[in-house]
Design a protein around this motif. Structure first.
Motif, mmCIF file in Angstrom:
data_model
loop_
_atom_site.group_PDB
_atom_site.id
_atom_site.type_symbol
_atom_site.label_atom_id
_atom_site.label_comp_id
_atom_site.label_asym_id
_atom_site.label_seq_id
_atom_site.Cartn_x
_atom_site.Cartn_y
_atom_site.Cartn_z
ATOM 1 N N GLY A 124 -6.523 7.545 4.350
ATOM 2 C CA GLY A 124 -5.281 8.294 4.360
ATOM 3 C C GLY A 124 -5.420 9.633 5.056
ATOM 4 O O GLY A 124 -4.436 10.352 5.245
ATOM 5 N N GLU A 153 -9.091 10.034 -3.291
ATOM 6 C CA GLU A 153 -9.405 9.447 -1.984
ATOM 7 C C GLU A 153 -10.835 8.893 -1.933
ATOM 8 O O GLU A 153 -11.771 9.592 -1.538
ATOM 9 C CB GLU A 153 -9.209 10.520 -0.911
ATOM 10 C CG GLU A 153 -7.785 11.044 -0.872
ATOM 11 C CD GLU A 153 -7.644 12.443 -0.302
ATOM 12 O OE1 GLU A 153 -6.532 12.805 0.098
ATOM 13 O OE2 GLU A 153 -8.659 13.179 -0.269
ATOM 14 N N ASN A 201 0.789 -1.231 0.000
ATOM 15 C CA ASN A 201 0.000 0.000 0.000
ATOM 16 C C ASN A 201 0.821 1.282 0.000
ATOM 17 O O ASN A 201 0.315 2.323 -0.428
ATOM 18 C CB ASN A 201 -0.942 0.017 1.210
ATOM 19 C CG ASN A 201 -2.092 -0.941 1.062
ATOM 20 O OD1 ASN A 201 -2.908 -0.816 0.153
ATOM 21 N ND2 ASN A 201 -2.159 -1.933 1.941
ATOM 22 N N TYR A 202 2.056 1.224 0.468
ATOM 23 C CA TYR A 202 2.872 2.440 0.495
ATOM 24 C C TYR A 202 4.142 2.324 -0.342
ATOM 25 O O TYR A 202 4.343 3.088 -1.291
ATOM 26 C CB TYR A 202 3.243 2.803 1.935
ATOM 27 C CG TYR A 202 4.259 3.925 2.026
ATOM 28 C CD1 TYR A 202 4.005 5.167 1.434
ATOM 29 C CD2 TYR A 202 5.483 3.748 2.671
ATOM 30 C CE1 TYR A 202 4.936 6.201 1.494
ATOM 31 C CE2 TYR A 202 6.413 4.770 2.733
ATOM 32 C CZ TYR A 202 6.145 5.987 2.141
ATOM 33 O OH TYR A 202 7.065 7.003 2.190
ATOM 34 N N THR A 242 -5.453 6.731 -3.075
ATOM 35 C CA THR A 242 -5.253 6.542 -1.645
ATOM 36 C C THR A 242 -6.586 6.119 -1.029
ATOM 37 O O THR A 242 -7.140 5.111 -1.413
ATOM 38 C CB THR A 242 -4.663 7.803 -1.001
ATOM 39 O OG1 THR A 242 -5.581 8.901 -1.116
ATOM 40 C CG2 THR A 242 -3.354 8.178 -1.638
ATOM 41 N N SER A 243 -7.123 6.871 -0.110
ATOM 42 C CA SER A 243 -8.345 6.460 0.580
ATOM 43 C C SER A 243 -8.718 7.550 1.571
ATOM 44 O O SER A 243 -7.865 8.345 1.982
ATOM 45 C CB SER A 243 -8.088 5.143 1.320
ATOM 46 O OG SER A 243 -9.124 4.840 2.229
ATOM 47 N N LYS A 296 -1.634 4.445 4.074
ATOM 48 C CA LYS A 296 -2.258 5.462 3.231
ATOM 49 C C LYS A 296 -1.916 6.875 3.710
ATOM 50 O O LYS A 296 -1.746 7.788 2.891
ATOM 51 C CB LYS A 296 -3.781 5.254 3.199
ATOM 52 C CG LYS A 296 -4.215 3.971 2.491
ATOM 53 C CD LYS A 296 -3.785 3.959 1.034
ATOM 54 C CE LYS A 296 -4.369 2.769 0.286
ATOM 55 N NZ LYS A 296 -3.962 2.763 -1.141
#
Length: 304
Positions: A159, A199, A128-129, A155-156, A173
């Motif tokens: 995040g 996001e 994820n990163y 991202t989300s 995130k």
């Protein structure tokens, strides 16, 4: 007009360049990545759709053939730098440039920190990163040389807002958000490379199912004293989805439409939520600077 259209109408200036732009998208076997590959292809981009497991490419291949789309499928595992470099070099050898990178590959993770293994913690951080960092690192030399480029990170809301049992996922995130802000503070002005974070909130794709499958331990995602808290969390998610006045879960296609609009924007936002629900969840964090451009400007004036 839907929510995402409204959010763009005051600033979106579409880039009608004569040269066909190409886009590298990671994680295209399902969900947002799959839908983004199709949508970019339908809108005149040359698409390099990448995925870790090429055995999952059949659905995408079928759509490419049916709709005569300019999409090429490549293998790319975001947890392996050699795989990333190989895919990027393949594109450069063919086209000599990469115009847009969509860092989409990622995986959900819902488990307590205490009950997560060291391997799980490293895995959720890598996929994820670090995958986003290494993909970005691989394309930056070419974008810098051509003095043009765009990097879009999926991202989300996770995040921006930490959430129960998602702290390890949210931590990864959050890291992307900081990475993107720092990078944007100097590569945009110097090299004309735009950085954006898209996001989403909840997405009704295989994402959550894969998160559950990945993090099960003896049939449970939480046990002992954590179990009743986790059950309340699951019940709350279900109740919110059923009773919310605004749509909680979006389709992969709806999120992909926002990604495409960011790519088509000559002056893209630093960050954008993809739904009204996501906007409301993050309001306390974003109300002073919804698209993140003020913060980047402040950082540049403070440090450069």
């Amino acid at each position: 007009m839907n929510w995402s259209e409204c959010s763009f109408q005051f600033k979106c200036q579409y880039n009608f360049k004569k040269m066909k732009r190409n886009v590298l998208i990671t994680g295209t076997s399902t969900g947002v990545g799959y839908q983004s590959a199709l949508l970019f292809g339908e809108n005149g981009f040359k698409v390099y759709a990448t995925m870790r497991n090429l055995k999952k490419a059949d659905a995408l291949k079928e759509q490419i053939t049916q709709n005569n789309l300019d999409i090429e499928i490549l293998e790319l595992d975001v947890t392996k730098t050699a795989s990333i470099k190989s895919a990027v070099e393949t594109i450069i050898d063919k086209d000599g440039r990469i115009d847009v990178l969509v860092n989409n590959a990622g995986a959900g993770f819902a488990k307590t920190t205490e009950q997560s293994s060291e391997d799980e913690i490293r895995w959720v951080t890598e996929v994820n990163y670090l995958g986003t960092v290494f993909c970005t690192q691989a394309v930056l030399p070419y974008m810098r040389k051509q003095r043009a480029g765009q990097i879009i990170n999926i991202t989300s809301v996770g995040g921006l807002v930490g959430q129960p049992f998602n702290e390890l996922y949210c931590g990864a995130k959050f890291a992307i958000e900081g990475f993107a802000e720092g990078l944007a503070s100097y590569v945009t002005d110097a090299f004309n490379i735009n950085i954006s974070n898209v996001e989403p909130g909840g997405i009704s794709t295989e994402f959550m199912n894969s998160a559950v499958d990945k993090t099960k331990t003896n049939g449970q995602l939480a046990s002992g004293e954590y179990l009743p808290i986790f059950q309340a969390y699951l019940e709350g998610n279900q109740k919110r989805a059923e009773e919310s006045e605004v749509q909680v879960y979006q389709t992969g296609r709806e999120v992909a439409e926002v990604v495409l609009k960011v790519a088509q924007n000559d002056n893209p936002p630093m960050r954008i939520r993809t739904s009204q629900w996501a906007e409301e969840l993050c309001e306390l964090k974003t109300s002073a600077d919804p698209d993140g451009t003020k913060l980047v400007a402040q950082v540049k004036s403070s440090f450069l």
